[in-house]
Design an enzyme around this catalytic site. Sequence first.
Site, PDB file in Angstrom:
ATOM      1  N   LEU A   1       0.861  -1.179   0.000  1.00 53.01           N
ATOM      2  CA  LEU A   1       0.000   0.000   0.000  1.00 53.01           C
ATOM      3  C   LEU A   1       0.897   1.229   0.000  1.00 53.01           C
ATOM      4  CD1 LEU A   1      -2.669  -0.994   2.683  1.00 53.01           C
ATOM      5  CD2 LEU A   1      -3.147  -0.530   0.277  1.00 53.01           C
ATOM      6  N   ASP A   2       0.488   2.281  -0.694  1.00 50.51           N
ATOM      7  CA  ASP A   2       1.225   3.546  -0.644  1.00 50.51           C
ATOM      8  C   ASP A   2       1.292   4.036   0.799  1.00 50.51           C
ATOM      9  OD1 ASP A   2       1.352   3.489  -3.417  1.00 50.51           O
ATOM     10  OD2 ASP A   2      -0.458   4.717  -3.655  1.00 50.51           O
ATOM     11  N   PRO A   3       2.323   4.811   1.157  1.00 49.18           N
ATOM     12  CA  PRO A   3       2.390   5.364   2.515  1.00 49.18           C
ATOM     13  C   PRO A   3       1.116   6.099   2.924  1.00 49.18           C
ATOM     14  CG  PRO A   3       4.486   5.682   1.434  1.00 49.18           C
ATOM     15  CD  PRO A   3       3.546   5.129   0.381  1.00 49.18           C
ATOM     16  N   LEU A   4       0.518   6.862   1.988  1.00 48.95           N
ATOM     17  CA  LEU A   4      -0.721   7.585   2.290  1.00 48.95           C
ATOM     18  C   LEU A   4      -1.858   6.644   2.662  1.00 48.95           C
ATOM     19  CD1 LEU A   4      -2.535  10.233   2.064  1.00 48.95           C
ATOM     20  CD2 LEU A   4      -2.948   9.503  -0.300  1.00 48.95           C
ATOM     21  N   ALA A   5      -1.874   5.466   2.067  1.00 52.97           N
ATOM     22  CA  ALA A   5      -3.007   4.543   2.199  1.00 52.97           C
ATOM     23  C   ALA A   5      -3.011   3.815   3.529  1.00 52.97           C
ATOM     24  CB  ALA A   5      -2.989   3.538   1.052  1.00 52.97           C
TER      25      ALA A   5
END
Length: 322
Positions: A72-76
Amino acid sequence: MPKATEYSLPVSAFFGVVKPSGPSSMSVINDVKNLVARSKIFVAEEQLEKSKGKKISKRGKNDVKIGQGGTLDPLADGVLVVGVGKATKKLNQFLECVKEYRTTCLLGCETDSYDSEGARVKTAPWKHVTREMVEQALEKFRGEIQQVPPIFSALKMDGKPLYEYARKGIPLPRPIEARQATVHSLELVEWNAEHKYRWPEKALSTEEKAALQKALGSTELQEDSEEEGLPPTFVLTMRVSSGTYVRSIVHDVAHALGSAGHVVTLSRTRQGRFALTETEDGDRRCLPWETFEKAAEEEAGEDGWRPWERSVLEHLEIVEAK
């Protein structure tokens, strides 16, 4: 009694973790590894005795193996499937499975990464966009679609991740190819005129924008049209095939609306049978990150298990027992 104690320990198994927004998936996995590598759930007691006082390495030959079923992206935030031991060899099933997401798009601004972690590269009109327009635009993004992955992704071209071309201003050897994806469902669930989100403060410098344009071989980032006021957000839920980029869907929907947009929240709510909430037969609920955050301070109870271990034992999917 925890289900896994019906088996001979240690075990190889899957379990789900609710990744928080902020840290990378690898950071989360490394933190979990520091725990599972010292737990008799996954490591033989004689091996634990030998390793007492030793540092847990990231790639040690004798350490417990651990992996994840799709980053998952860091933002997610949301579902991150963890495999331990021989379960790591079966993680591919989660790369190929159907996934569900919930995401928020903020209109009027495009970023280099297609999300709020990136820098502004273009602003566009947004006051003409209505909820009805979004609902209508979604029609063309359902079913079998073609989408171009964002240049800020780990997808490789000639052995180099796309994001390296972007960061260094290296021209892409060829345009990023559109890829087929299947969008099983795509729904607008919220339209918000009032919210807490704002465009990123960081904007690409003239040199950075030129480097990105050079990498893309494009001049489409040069146009700017900023309107006063607070642009609305809209929230989408979707059920998609493997390889679908949620950031690209949001980016493309915003373009279809005659505007620009980027992701400000992203949650993976399901990955195969692992889900944030159990809504289907056979679903497995994921463990909240708080279970692991406080684990280092916990002590074993009278039954010999620490609280985090009890939680994991209750949610394991055993692949192989000793």
